[in-house]
Design a protein around this motif. Structure first.
Motif, short mmCIF file in Angstrom:
data_model
loop_
_atom_site.label_atom_id
_atom_site.label_comp_id
_atom_site.label_asym_id
_atom_site.label_seq_id
_atom_site.Cartn_x
_atom_site.Cartn_y
_atom_site.Cartn_z
N GLU A 187 0.86 -1.19 0.00
CA GLU A 187 0.00 0.00 0.00
C GLU A 187 0.88 1.22 0.00
O GLU A 187 1.81 1.33 0.78
CB GLU A 187 -0.88 0.01 1.25
N GLU B 47 3.40 -1.97 12.73
CA GLU B 47 2.02 -2.46 12.83
C GLU B 47 1.30 -2.30 11.50
O GLU B 47 0.40 -3.07 11.19
CB GLU B 47 1.23 -1.69 13.90
N ASN B 48 1.66 -1.26 10.72
CA ASN B 48 0.99 -1.06 9.44
C ASN B 48 1.81 -1.57 8.28
O ASN B 48 1.54 -1.22 7.15
CB ASN B 48 0.74 0.44 9.19
N ASP B 49 2.81 -2.38 8.58
CA ASP B 49 3.73 -2.78 7.53
C ASP B 49 3.07 -3.79 6.61
O ASP B 49 1.96 -4.23 6.83
CB ASP B 49 4.99 -3.38 8.18
N PRO C 88 6.42 2.47 6.62
CA PRO C 88 5.37 2.45 7.64
C PRO C 88 5.87 1.82 8.94
O PRO C 88 6.87 1.11 8.96
CB PRO C 88 4.27 1.60 7.00
N ARG D 98 4.94 -9.09 8.13
CA ARG D 98 4.43 -9.34 9.49
C ARG D 98 4.18 -10.83 9.70
O ARG D 98 4.41 -11.38 10.78
CB ARG D 98 3.16 -8.54 9.73
#
Lengths: 123, 172, 193
Positions: free
Chosen positions: C154, C170-172, C167, C177
């Protein structure tokens, strides 16, 4: 009497067989004792350079492998029949010579049939 | 204990005894560790510039073959993985999967600054050190490390294996 | 005796790039915004509406004959100019050996421009990279998808308002993840010396 063999003269063969089996199974056994066993899902997956495997694991291979194997078996058995005949050839005379020639000619007919039907072509 | 000096057994070092001239008595630990460290076969995992130095270490001038190190193509036949180069986030699952497919006992050497800590690249696509998802045994820093440095790292790994205790049964 | 015939065609030497810029200004007067000249490197800044027609003319015209697209990239002028993006085409003519640079302005809301893959096939991956890094859509591209970043990433990394560090964890990217989570689960299978 010439030509008799006592069973005890085969003792070295038995010892040879036992040592060969010990080497083979011993290697597997020592491996089983000393190796770690910790399987999990990613370790057991088939290796495809680190990605999840795609596509079929098996593929169709051509039929000429089967044909060559069949022909090999037939002519190998023919060769095996030739060996004992060759050993006792000088004792059984002209009768056995002509009979073996007939045997070979019968198999030669099959050989020429395979040749004409292009069983020996690889492409 | 049994008095062995009368039989002519000489203690060479800790746990290694020799009955001259050619019988050696030792422990399982030492033999198995010696076998493992003398034939350490890495999977080639050259990602970037450090791969060139790894190739140079394996080439003629600095020879890795004299240590028993042969580079294997498949992780199934290997002992360790040398992560040489920058690990990007797109490549991370592949590195982890290759590590997963090495049979135990397995070791990881992080070669180069990028594999140790992300190197000069603190960006959106670079993993800051491959130890976020791999258990690294030896870190070899440098950009790129000279072949002699990689050799020192491999020898350090050999020392680590030499000091292992009782890691050779299915229950360990 | 066989005679090998060798034909050498001498083409006229290349046209001065300032004259090429003048020619484009004559043919498409309302599309050209500016002509920039820095030490004999000439760039023509155009609007994106007829960019495809202008580039096709430059390719097809027998006296200009720009048959080599040297480079296709984009620039992000966040807040420095009115129009945010510019798609830059570096053209070269192998026949006459002259070169020029065309810059097409692309606005920030709905950034899109017509693809030049029908003119030069080699633009295919360059346009995919522009889409991946800047988010500029190319209309008519045969296969527009990300080329450098993972498929489901994204964000567009080379925009000026994208953080360099990327990022937060947590938003990776979901794939990374997953790798970290799975490696935590498999901690018991690691071989500690």
């Amino acid at each position: 009497m010439p030509g008799t063999y006592l069973p005890s003269e085969y003792l070295p063969v038995l010892i040879f067989i036992i040592i060969a089996e010990a080497f083979g199974f011993g290697a597997l056994l020592i491996g089983m004792i000393f190796r770690p066993k910790k399987p999990y899902y990613e370790k057991l997956m088939p290796y495809e350079s680190g990605i999840t495997p795609t596509g079929e694991p098996r593929y169709k291979f051509s039929i000429r492998f089967y044909i060559i194997a069949m022909l090999f078996v037939v002519f190998d058995v023919e060769a095996i029949f030739l060996y004992p005949w060759a050993i006792v050839f000088d004792k059984i005379g002209i009768y056995a010579f002509i009979e073996m020639n007939i045997f070979i000619i019968i198999l030669l007919v099959g050989y020429i049939y395979a040749w004409r039907k292009e069983a020996f072509e690889w492409d | 204990m049994i008095d062995t000096s009368a039989m002519g057994i000489i203690q060479v070092e800790e746990d290694v005894k020799i009955m001259p001239p050619n019988i050696i008595i030792t422990t399982f630990d030492k033999i198995i560790n010696w076998g493992r460290l003398s034939s350490m076969w890495p999977t080639t995992f050259g990602l970037a510039c450090c791969a060139i130095e790894m190739m140079a270490a394996g080439a003629a001038h600095n020879d890795l073959d004299r240590f028993g190190i042969i580079f294997r193509g498949s992780p199934r036949q290997a002992d360790c993985v040398i992560v040489a180069g920058t690990v990007t986030k797109k490549m991370a699952p592949v590195v982890r999967r290759v590590y997963d497919q090495i049979p135990e006992p397995r070791y990881v050497i992080a070669m180069g600054s990028c594999a140790c800590t992300g190197g000069v690249f603190k960006t959106y696509s670079t993993v800051q050190g491959c130890d976020s998802f791999l258990p690294v045994d030896v870190y070899v820093p440098g950009c790129p490390p000279r072949p002699e440095t990689l050799l020192e790292g491999l020898i350090m790994l050999q020392e680590k294996i030499r000091n292992e205790k009782a890691r050779w049964s299915p229950w360990r | 005796m066989a005679v090998t015939e060798v034909r050498i065609t001498i083409h006229p030497a290349g046209i001065d790039p300032v004259q090429i810029a003048e020619k484009i200004k004559e043919l498409f007067p309302d599309q050209v915004i500016d002509v920039a000249n820095f030490r004999d490197q000439v760039s023509v800044i155009i609007k994106k509406d007829m960019a495809f027609a202008i580039l096709k003319h430059l390719h097809d015209d027998p006296l200009l004959s720009f048959d080599h697209l040297q480079d296709l990239t984009a620039v992000d002028y966040l807040k420095k100019k009115d129009v945010r993006f510019e798609v830059v085409y570096g053209l070269y003519s192998m026949k006459y050996r002259h070169q020029i640079r065309i810059r097409a302005q692309v606005a920030e809301d709905n950034p899109s421009i017509n693809s030049v893959v029908p003119i030069w096939e080699g633009a295919n991956w360059h346009e995919r990279e522009c889409y991946d890094m800047f988010g500029i859509r190319f209309n008519g591209h045969p296969d527009l998808r990300r080329i450098l970043m993972p498929e489901d990433w994204e964000g567009y990394p080379l925009r000026k308002d994208y953080p360099l560090k990327g990022p937060e964890i947590e938003n990776d990217w979901i794939g990374f993840r997953e790798v970290i989570r799975r490696s935590q689960e498999l901690k018991e299978f690691e071989w500690e010396g």
